[in-house]
Scaffold this active site. Structure first.
Site, PDB file in Angstrom:
ATOM      1  N   ARG A  36       0.862  -1.179   0.000  1.00 25.21           N
ATOM      2  CA  ARG A  36       0.000   0.000   0.000  1.00 25.21           C
ATOM      3  C   ARG A  36       0.900   1.231   0.000  1.00 25.21           C
ATOM      4  NH1 ARG A  36      -2.151   3.680   3.664  1.00 25.21           N
ATOM      5  NH2 ARG A  36      -4.351   4.239   3.368  1.00 25.21           N
ATOM      6  N   SER A 105     -12.860  -4.020   0.591  1.00 25.71           N
ATOM      7  CA  SER A 105     -13.156  -3.310   1.835  1.00 25.71           C
ATOM      8  C   SER A 105     -14.667  -3.158   1.966  1.00 25.71           C
ATOM      9  CB  SER A 105     -12.501  -1.924   1.834  1.00 25.71           C
ATOM     10  OG  SER A 105     -11.102  -2.036   1.898  1.00 25.71           O
ATOM     11  N   LYS A 135      -6.182   5.622   9.692  1.00 29.02           N
ATOM     12  CA  LYS A 135      -7.412   6.257   9.208  1.00 29.02           C
ATOM     13  C   LYS A 135      -8.256   6.678  10.407  1.00 29.02           C
ATOM     14  CE  LYS A 135      -7.750   3.925   4.735  1.00 29.02           C
ATOM     15  NZ  LYS A 135      -8.628   3.140   3.819  1.00 29.02           N
TER      16      LYS A 135
END
Length: 202
Positions: A36, A105, A135
Site C-alpha cells: 500500500r 473493503s 485512518k
C-alpha cells in the site's frame, strides 16, 4: 489462503527501510503482505512492488497490491485489494483472471460484503475494528460482523487499530485474518510483534 497475520506496508519513499521492515514482518510470521503506497511515483512503486513480491514469495506468503489493478498485473501479484466499488471488483476479476485473489473493503456493512462476494471478491475486510492511527476518521465496525458474515463462504479480514493487546478479541470473534499496519511497523521489534500476532492463529 487468507488466514493469519495480514501485513500492510506503511507509506514510505525509503525503499531500503521498507524492505528491512517487510523482511522482519515476514520472518515473524506474516502470511499475507499487502503493498500500500499512495504517495510514491509510478516508477518507485513498480520497483518496490517487484522487490516486495519476491520477498513474500521467498517466505511462502501471498502478495496483494492495494487499489491498483494495473500494478498487480504488471508484477504478477497474487491479487489486489479494492475499495467500495462492485464494478471495480468485476473488472479486476476480468483482467486478472479466475485465479487472482481479489479483496474488498466492506467497512461496517454486511450488505457491501454480500455485494462484493456476488461481484467476485475472494475475501471481505471489515473495519475499523478499533480507533485507527492510519485512518482516524474511519467508521467503526462491530465484532459481530464476523459471525454475521460466516455464511458468505469467503475469508473475513479485520482491519483498523488492531494491536497485540486487542487482536485476540478479533480472532475470537471469527476473523480469518488480521490486517495490521501501524502497530506492526512502527518502531523496533517488528519480527517479535509479528510473531505474537501470528501466534493467535497457531
Amino acid at each position: 489462503m487468507i488466514r493469519g497475520l495480514y501485513a500492510i506496508t506503511p507509506d514510505t519513499d525509503n525503499s531500503e527501510q521498507l524492505i528491512e521492515q517487510v523482511s522482519a514482518a515476514l520472518d515473524g510470521g506474516a502470511r499475507i503482505l499487502q503493498y500500500r503506497n499512495k504517495g510514491s511515483d509510478a516508477v518507485r512503486r513498480l520497483w518496490q512492488a517487484n522487490i516486495l513480491k519476491s520477498l513474500a514469495q521467498s517466505r511462502g506468503a501471498l502478495f496483494i497490491v492495494n487499489d491498483d489493478v494495473a500494478l498487480a498485473e504488471a508484477v504478477r501479484a497474487d491479487g489486489v485489494h479494492l475499495g467500495r466499488d462492485d464494478d471495480a471488483i468485476a473488472a479486476a476479476r476480468a483482467r486478472l483472471g479466475d485465479g487472482a485473489i481479489i479483496g474488498a473493503s466492506c467497512y461496517n456493512s454486511l450488505d457491501l460484503a454480500r455485494s462484493a462476494v456476488a461481484a467476485g471478491a475472494s475475501y471481505v475486510a471489515f473495519g475499523a475494528m478499533f480507533a485507527s492511527g492510519t485512518k482516524p476518521g474511519a467508521v467503526h465496525a462491530p465484532l459481530s460482523l464476523f459471525a454475521d458474515a460466516a455464511g458468505l463462504g469467503v475469508p473475513r479480514v479485520a482491519i483498523g487499530g488492531i494491536t497485540p493487546d486487542n487482536a485476540a478479541q478479533v480472532v475470537a470473534a471469527g476473523a480469518d485474518a488480521i490486517a495490521v499496519i501501524g502497530s506492526l511497523f512502527d518502531g523496533d521489534g517488528i519480527a517479535e510483534r509479528a510473531a505474537a500476532l501470528a501466534a493467535l492463529y497457531a
